[in-house]
Design a protein around this motif. Structure first.
Motif, PDB file in Angstrom:
ATOM      1  N   LEU A 149       0.825  -1.217   0.000  1.00 27.89           N
ATOM      2  CA  LEU A 149       0.000   0.000   0.000  1.00 27.89           C
ATOM      3  C   LEU A 149       0.853   1.258   0.000  1.00 27.89           C
ATOM      4  CD1 LEU A 149      -2.563  -1.143   2.740  1.00 27.89           C
ATOM      5  CD2 LEU A 149      -3.038  -0.930   0.298  1.00 27.89           C
ATOM      6  N   ILE A 150       1.982   1.216   0.732  1.00 26.98           N
ATOM      7  CA  ILE A 150       2.747   2.461   0.912  1.00 26.98           C
ATOM      8  C   ILE A 150       4.123   2.434   0.254  1.00 26.98           C
ATOM      9  CG2 ILE A 150       1.544   3.075   3.056  1.00 26.98           C
ATOM     10  CD1 ILE A 150       4.004   2.090   4.636  1.00 26.98           C
ATOM     11  N   GLY A 151       4.581   1.226  -0.175  1.00 28.47           N
ATOM     12  CA  GLY A 151       5.921   1.123  -0.758  1.00 28.47           C
ATOM     13  C   GLY A 151       7.000   1.170   0.310  1.00 28.47           C
ATOM     14  N   ASN A 152       8.221   0.782  -0.071  1.00 26.53           N
ATOM     15  CA  ASN A 152       9.344   0.837   0.871  1.00 26.53           C
ATOM     16  C   ASN A 152      10.643   0.800   0.076  1.00 26.53           C
ATOM     17  OD1 ASN A 152      10.552   0.930   3.390  1.00 26.53           O
ATOM     18  ND2 ASN A 152      10.512  -1.289   3.676  1.00 26.53           N
ATOM     19  N   ALA A 153      11.530   1.731   0.375  1.00 26.01           N
ATOM     20  CA  ALA A 153      12.823   1.729  -0.314  1.00 26.01           C
ATOM     21  C   ALA A 153      13.528   0.410  -0.042  1.00 26.01           C
ATOM     22  CB  ALA A 153      13.674   2.893   0.197  1.00 26.01           C
ATOM     23  N   GLY A 154      14.029  -0.232  -1.077  1.00 22.24           N
ATOM     24  CA  GLY A 154      14.718  -1.512  -0.922  1.00 22.24           C
ATOM     25  C   GLY A 154      13.785  -2.710  -1.076  1.00 22.24           C
ATOM     26  N   GLN A 155      12.498  -2.439  -1.303  1.00 22.02           N
ATOM     27  CA  GLN A 155      11.543  -3.554  -1.434  1.00 22.02           C
ATOM     28  C   GLN A 155      10.628  -3.379  -2.660  1.00 22.02           C
ATOM     29  OE1 GLN A 155       9.639  -3.965   2.581  1.00 22.02           O
ATOM     30  NE2 GLN A 155      10.700  -5.924   2.579  1.00 22.02           N
ATOM     31  N   ALA A 156      11.177  -2.850  -3.743  1.00 21.30           N
ATOM     32  CA  ALA A 156      10.335  -2.594  -4.930  1.00 21.30           C
ATOM     33  C   ALA A 156       9.696  -3.881  -5.439  1.00 21.30           C
ATOM     34  CB  ALA A 156      11.166  -1.948  -6.027  1.00 21.30           C
ATOM     35  N   ASN A 157      10.473  -4.979  -5.415  1.00 22.72           N
ATOM     36  CA  ASN A 157       9.931  -6.273  -5.874  1.00 22.72           C
ATOM     37  C   ASN A 157       8.815  -6.757  -4.948  1.00 22.72           C
ATOM     38  OD1 ASN A 157      11.792  -6.676  -3.797  1.00 22.72           O
ATOM     39  ND2 ASN A 157      12.937  -8.295  -4.831  1.00 22.72           N
ATOM     40  N   TYR A 158       9.062  -6.675  -3.647  1.00 17.37           N
ATOM     41  CA  TYR A 158       8.082  -7.135  -2.646  1.00 17.37           C
ATOM     42  C   TYR A 158       6.819  -6.253  -2.699  1.00 17.37           C
ATOM     43  CZ  TYR A 158       6.423  -8.616   2.010  1.00 17.37           C
ATOM     44  OH  TYR A 158       5.681  -9.109   3.066  1.00 17.37           O
ATOM     45  N   ALA A 159       7.020  -4.921  -2.757  1.00 19.11           N
ATOM     46  CA  ALA A 159       5.873  -3.987  -2.804  1.00 19.11           C
ATOM     47  C   ALA A 159       5.034  -4.247  -4.045  1.00 19.11           C
ATOM     48  CB  ALA A 159       6.373  -2.544  -2.773  1.00 19.11           C
ATOM     49  N   ALA A 160       5.707  -4.462  -5.182  1.00 19.16           N
ATOM     50  CA  ALA A 160       4.970  -4.714  -6.431  1.00 19.16           C
ATOM     51  C   ALA A 160       4.183  -6.017  -6.319  1.00 19.16           C
ATOM     52  CB  ALA A 160       5.944  -4.780  -7.609  1.00 19.16           C
ATOM     53  N   SER A 161       4.806  -7.047  -5.712  1.00 12.39           N
ATOM     54  CA  SER A 161       4.107  -8.339  -5.592  1.00 12.39           C
ATOM     55  C   SER A 161       2.875  -8.194  -4.700  1.00 12.39           C
ATOM     56  CB  SER A 161       5.046  -9.419  -5.036  1.00 12.39           C
ATOM     57  OG  SER A 161       5.307  -9.232  -3.660  1.00 12.39           O
ATOM     58  N   LYS A 162       3.003  -7.456  -3.601  1.00  9.10           N
ATOM     59  CA  LYS A 162       1.890  -7.340  -2.655  1.00  9.10           C
ATOM     60  C   LYS A 162       0.813  -6.385  -3.167  1.00  9.10           C
ATOM     61  CE  LYS A 162       3.471 -10.230   0.461  1.00  9.10           C
ATOM     62  NZ  LYS A 162       2.786 -11.514   0.718  1.00  9.10           N
ATOM     63  N   ALA A 163       1.205  -5.317  -3.884  1.00  7.80           N
ATOM     64  CA  ALA A 163       0.206  -4.449  -4.523  1.00  7.80           C
ATOM     65  C   ALA A 163      -0.541  -5.269  -5.571  1.00  7.80           C
ATOM     66  CB  ALA A 163       0.887  -3.245  -5.167  1.00  7.80           C
ATOM     67  N   GLY A 164       0.191  -6.153  -6.260  1.00  8.51           N
ATOM     68  CA  GLY A 164      -0.433  -7.045  -7.240  1.00  8.51           C
ATOM     69  C   GLY A 164      -1.443  -7.969  -6.570  1.00  8.51           C
ATOM     70  N   VAL A 165      -1.092  -8.492  -5.416  1.00  6.30           N
ATOM     71  CA  VAL A 165      -2.013  -9.379  -4.678  1.00  6.30           C
ATOM     72  C   VAL A 165      -3.303  -8.621  -4.329  1.00  6.30           C
ATOM     73  CG1 VAL A 165      -2.336 -10.538  -2.433  1.00  6.30           C
ATOM     74  CG2 VAL A 165      -0.255 -10.964  -3.762  1.00  6.30           C
ATOM     75  N   ILE A 166      -3.162  -7.346  -3.975  1.00  6.18           N
ATOM     76  CA  ILE A 166      -4.355  -6.563  -3.604  1.00  6.18           C
ATOM     77  C   ILE A 166      -5.262  -6.345  -4.825  1.00  6.18           C
ATOM     78  CG2 ILE A 166      -5.104  -4.256  -2.829  1.00  6.18           C
ATOM     79  CD1 ILE A 166      -2.654  -4.375  -0.849  1.00  6.18           C
ATOM     80  N   GLY A 167      -4.695  -5.967  -5.957  1.00  6.10           N
ATOM     81  CA  GLY A 167      -5.489  -5.776  -7.178  1.00  6.10           C
ATOM     82  C   GLY A 167      -6.135  -7.076  -7.636  1.00  6.10           C
ATOM     83  N   PHE A 168      -5.377  -8.150  -7.518  1.00  4.08           N
ATOM     84  CA  PHE A 168      -5.859  -9.490  -7.881  1.00  4.08           C
ATOM     85  C   PHE A 168      -7.047  -9.887  -6.982  1.00  4.08           C
ATOM     86  CE2 PHE A 168      -5.428 -14.139  -7.161  1.00  4.08           C
ATOM     87  CZ  PHE A 168      -5.636 -14.592  -8.454  1.00  4.08           C
ATOM     88  N   THR A 169      -6.896  -9.628  -5.679  1.00  4.06           N
ATOM     89  CA  THR A 169      -7.949  -9.960  -4.700  1.00  4.06           C
ATOM     90  C   THR A 169      -9.248  -9.249  -5.047  1.00  4.06           C
ATOM     91  OG1 THR A 169      -6.287 -10.233  -2.963  1.00  4.06           O
ATOM     92  CG2 THR A 169      -8.547  -9.810  -2.224  1.00  4.06           C
ATOM     93  N   LYS A 170      -9.143  -7.944  -5.329  1.00  3.73           N
ATOM     94  CA  LYS A 170     -10.361  -7.161  -5.607  1.00  3.73           C
ATOM     95  C   LYS A 170     -11.015  -7.634  -6.906  1.00  3.73           C
ATOM     96  CE  LYS A 170      -8.912  -3.132  -2.993  1.00  3.73           C
ATOM     97  NZ  LYS A 170      -8.632  -1.696  -2.966  1.00  3.73           N
ATOM     98  N   SER A 171     -10.191  -8.002  -7.882  1.00  4.79           N
ATOM     99  CA  SER A 171     -10.742  -8.455  -9.171  1.00  4.79           C
ATOM    100  C   SER A 171     -11.496  -9.767  -9.018  1.00  4.79           C
ATOM    101  CB  SER A 171      -9.623  -8.628 -10.206  1.00  4.79           C
ATOM    102  OG  SER A 171      -8.944  -7.409 -10.361  1.00  4.79           O
TER     103      SER A 171
END
Ligand code: NAP
Length: 247
Positions: free
Chosen positions: A146-168
């Protein structure tokens, strides 16, 4: 009192950490828990511990990132138990690195386990849950999605993806009576967070209004609620379990 007697719950990454506490909590409320995890010896150890406590449980070794291995495993589980009522997509990894230094492999590994792993299990059980006209899917995301984190672009993208996937898929499966929600934990004390430096932990703590790190039980209790009939009118929701770190 939540009663999950007669329900079968599949938990990925259920052999240890947050997934293990989720499994234990659902089992304590009567569910049969089916753990899917990558390390056979850790998984079997968890099942031994659970059977001593008289929980109904089983373990299947699987790499969540492999489409074939997930479809085969889900087919075996359905052969043995007929129904899956609750699916918790919890398996997850981090490979932290500033994007400047992040390798393609570090990007691919995190997306494959966290995002594709969630897709693989939802895809394998989609038709089954649709036909049953009921069921609960709970995807473990992260506030970092939801908020991002420096050093975790891959992790943030995966979890933001999980959220969009969940809502869909909540929109797709709602008419069939299947509820699909995500939980976004904040900082929870597990092996995943134990490796962080003390200065990083102190900075995180300063941002948590409730003033403490979370315990695995805090996430498990949220999963219990979303697995139960108490949440029957909730779908497509992201529940933050972060001590107020994200509001
Ligand atoms: P953990 O202690 O590392 O446990 C994760 C489990 O998933 C382990 O049993 C791990 O197995 C398993 N796993 C990893 N890759 C797998 C694969 N390819 N196939 C099957 N299983 C696999 O992590 P955790 O802290 O409990 O995290 C659980 C979930 O919560 C993750 O999705 C994580 O992103 C999320 N989360 C955690 C926090 C936190 O503060 N801890 C915060 C927000 C979100 P091995 O260890 O044997 O590889």
């Amino acid at each position: 009192m939540i009663n999950l007697t007669g329900k079968n719950a599949l938990i990925t990454g259920g052999a240890r950490g947050i997934g293990k506490t989720i499994a234990e909590t659902l089992a304590q409320h009567g569910a049969r828990v089916i753990l899917c995890d990558i390390d056979e010896s850790i998984g079997k150890g968890t099942i031994d511990e659970f059977s001593k406590k008289k929980y109904q449980s089983d373990f299947f070794q699987v790499d969540v990132s492999s489409f074939e291995s997930v479809s085969d495993t889900v087919a075996k589980i359905l052969d043995k138990y007929n129904v899956i009522d609750i699916l918790v997509n919890n398996a997850g990894i981090t490979r932290d690195q500033l994007l400047l230094k992040m390798t393609e492999s570090e990007w691919d590994q995190v997306i494959s386990v966290n995002l594709k792993g969630t897709f693989n299990f939802c895809k394998a059980l989609y038709r089954h849950m649709m036909k049953n006209r009921g069921g609960k899917i709970i995807n473990i995301a992260s506030i970092i999605g939801l908020i991002g984190n420096a050093g975790q672009a891959n992790y943030a993208a995966s979890k933001a993806g999980v959220i969009g996937f969940t809502k869909s898929i909540a929109r797709e499966l709602g008419p069939r009576g299947v509820c699909v929600n995500a939980i976004a934990p904040g900082f929870i004390q597990t092996a995943m967070t134990d490796v962080l430096k003390d200065e990083v932990k102190e900075k995180m703590l300063a941002q948590i209004p409730l003033g403490t790190f979370g315990a695995t039980a805090d996430v498990a209790n949220a999963v219990l609620f979303l697995s139960s009939e108490l949440s029957s009118y909730i779908t497509g929701h992201v529940l933050n379990v972060s001590g107020g770190m994200v509001m």
